[in-house]
Design a protein around this motif. Sequence first.
Motif, PDB file in Angstrom:
ATOM      1  N   SER A  17       0.712  -1.219  -0.051  1.00 28.50           N
ATOM      2  CA  SER A  17       0.015   0.210  -0.092  1.00 28.50           C
ATOM      3  C   SER A  17       0.921   1.173  -0.113  1.00 28.50           C
ATOM      4  CB  SER A  17      -1.045   0.120   1.209  1.00 28.50           C
ATOM      5  OG  SER A  17      -0.378  -0.412   2.258  1.00 28.50           O
ATOM      6  N   GLY A  40      -8.331  -5.199  -3.934  1.00 33.77           N
ATOM      7  CA  GLY A  40      -8.130  -4.751  -2.564  1.00 33.77           C
ATOM      8  C   GLY A  40      -9.534  -4.514  -1.875  1.00 33.77           C
ATOM      9  N   ALA A  41     -10.393  -3.829  -2.646  1.00 38.94           N
ATOM     10  CA  ALA A  41     -11.631  -3.340  -2.408  1.00 38.94           C
ATOM     11  C   ALA A  41     -12.308  -4.850  -2.321  1.00 38.94           C
ATOM     12  CB  ALA A  41     -12.183  -2.671  -3.661  1.00 38.94           C
ATOM     13  N   TYR A  43     -11.397  -7.726  -1.113  1.00 36.19           N
ATOM     14  CA  TYR A  43     -10.983  -7.992   0.214  1.00 36.19           C
ATOM     15  C   TYR A  43     -11.666  -7.213   1.197  1.00 36.19           C
ATOM     16  CZ  TYR A  43      -8.409 -11.810  -1.928  1.00 36.19           C
ATOM     17  OH  TYR A  43      -7.748 -12.776  -2.750  1.00 36.19           O
ATOM     18  N   ARG A  95     -13.871   1.530   3.431  1.00 40.40           N
ATOM     19  CA  ARG A  95     -12.568   2.541   3.476  1.00 40.40           C
ATOM     20  C   ARG A  95     -12.123   2.913   4.978  1.00 40.40           C
ATOM     21  NH1 ARG A  95      -9.702   1.076  -1.032  1.00 40.40           N
ATOM     22  NH2 ARG A  95     -11.211   0.978  -2.527  1.00 40.40           N
ATOM     23  N   VAL A 103      -8.459  -6.285   7.535  1.00 38.80           N
ATOM     24  CA  VAL A 103      -8.687  -6.984   6.223  1.00 38.80           C
ATOM     25  C   VAL A 103      -7.506  -7.835   5.984  1.00 38.80           C
ATOM     26  CG1 VAL A 103      -7.305  -5.009   5.090  1.00 38.80           C
ATOM     27  CG2 VAL A 103      -8.915  -6.405   3.932  1.00 38.80           C
ATOM     28  N   SER A 107      -8.125 -11.496   4.833  1.00 37.02           N
ATOM     29  CA  SER A 107      -7.577 -12.008   3.637  1.00 37.02           C
ATOM     30  C   SER A 107      -6.716 -12.955   3.698  1.00 37.02           C
ATOM     31  CB  SER A 107      -7.254 -10.757   2.558  1.00 37.02           C
ATOM     32  OG  SER A 107      -6.079 -10.023   3.565  1.00 37.02           O
ATOM     33  N   GLY A 135      -3.520  -5.497  -7.145  1.00 35.68           N
ATOM     34  CA  GLY A 135      -3.463  -6.116  -5.822  1.00 35.68           C
ATOM     35  C   GLY A 135      -2.383  -6.453  -5.427  1.00 35.68           C
ATOM     36  N   ARG A 136      -2.096  -7.844  -4.634  1.00 33.30           N
ATOM     37  CA  ARG A 136      -0.950  -8.228  -3.821  1.00 33.30           C
ATOM     38  C   ARG A 136      -0.250  -9.756  -4.577  1.00 33.30           C
ATOM     39  NH1 ARG A 136      -2.664  -4.272  -1.799  1.00 33.30           N
ATOM     40  NH2 ARG A 136      -2.372  -3.498   0.252  1.00 33.30           N
ATOM     41  N   ASP A 137      -1.324 -10.272  -5.256  1.00 32.84           N
ATOM     42  CA  ASP A 137      -0.769 -11.661  -5.728  1.00 32.84           C
ATOM     43  C   ASP A 137      -1.334 -11.707  -7.158  1.00 32.84           C
ATOM     44  OD1 ASP A 137      -3.732 -11.491  -5.106  1.00 32.84           O
ATOM     45  OD2 ASP A 137      -3.730 -13.572  -4.528  1.00 32.84           O
ATOM     46  N   ILE A 138      -1.654 -10.749  -7.797  1.00 33.07           N
ATOM     47  CA  ILE A 138      -2.216 -10.870  -9.138  1.00 33.07           C
ATOM     48  C   ILE A 138      -1.251 -11.529 -10.334  1.00 33.07           C
ATOM     49  CG2 ILE A 138      -3.555  -9.707 -11.176  1.00 33.07           C
ATOM     50  CD1 ILE A 138      -4.681  -9.432  -8.208  1.00 33.07           C
ATOM     51  N   ARG A 163      -0.066   7.899   2.066  1.00 31.12           N
ATOM     52  CA  ARG A 163      -1.391   7.302   2.824  1.00 31.12           C
ATOM     53  C   ARG A 163      -2.157   8.389   3.696  1.00 31.12           C
ATOM     54  NH1 ARG A 163      -3.774   1.936   2.508  1.00 31.12           N
ATOM     55  NH2 ARG A 163      -4.526   2.661   0.367  1.00 31.12           N
ATOM     56  N   ARG A 185       0.817  -4.045   8.340  1.00 27.76           N
ATOM     57  CA  ARG A 185      -0.215  -4.733   7.337  1.00 27.76           C
ATOM     58  C   ARG A 185       0.629  -5.119   6.309  1.00 27.76           C
ATOM     59  NH1 ARG A 185      -4.148  -2.388   3.417  1.00 27.76           N
ATOM     60  NH2 ARG A 185      -3.568  -0.590   3.965  1.00 27.76           N
ATOM     61  N   ARG A 192       1.580 -14.074   5.169  1.00 23.85           N
ATOM     62  CA  ARG A 192       0.858 -15.211   5.067  1.00 23.85           C
ATOM     63  C   ARG A 192       1.170 -16.369   4.307  1.00 23.85           C
ATOM     64  NH1 ARG A 192      -2.926 -11.311   1.994  1.00 23.85           N
ATOM     65  NH2 ARG A 192      -2.328 -11.866  -0.165  1.00 23.85           N
TER      66      ARG A 192
END
Length: 232
Positions: A17, A40-41, A43, A95, A103, A107, A135-138, A163, A185, A192
Amino acid sequence: METAAPSAVIVAIDGPSGTGKSSTSKAVAAKLGLRYLDTGAQYRAITWWMITNGIDTDDPHAIAVAAGKPGIVSGTDPAAPTITVDGLDASVPIRTQEVTSKVSAVSAVPEVRTLITELQRSIAASAEGGIVVEGRDIGTTVLPDADLKIFLTASPEARAARRSGELRGKEATDLAATKDALIKRDAADSGRKTSPLAKAGDAVEVDTTELTLDQVIECVVTLVEEKRAGRQ
Ligand code: DC
């Protein structure tokens, strides 16, 4: 896995992020006439549903049992992306600080990831003309055959500053606290077991620390155009 039409270009944009992922992905999609998906939205939406339905977000078993219940629908127009849960607009409540703090736990549950990954693949497969998926894992897990994979990075200081800027006026904006929460985060998302935040081996890494948003957008647009030209 279904695939999109042969002329469609699929772009995966991953990263932690505060790297400018959402702003970049939306702008690139809008410029190139592609659809846009903010994973992300999704999740966040399932996390919001768990909270509002009284599911203990510290209980992976309870989350796994409930995971299939909410109906999550993502609108993929980059000019006006939408997210609904059981027909309700969830774009604002997803949000909140409460959702943001929970989240990562939600997730990380494999059943949640399996369901959301299937949803993401079906959206990408039916996106006429192509799509930018962020995303994170696309690039690693959801769309390993994406035409172009980008991994955005930035220093923790730059990410926290961005942020804080986004949160200004909405929630507390203490820079040190924002940086701590963000690092925590990212550590949870990277650590994970199931499809963690990671750079795919064939992803192009773009460090955005010293770049303006416009420069990042231009860089990614050029990479997509080069990829499209190479396929013709
Ligand atoms: O991009 P974001 O900050 O709105 O994402 C919220 C959370 O969702 C993030 O902390 C981890 C999770 N996420 C994920 O696990 N996999 C994705 N592809 C996208 C987000």
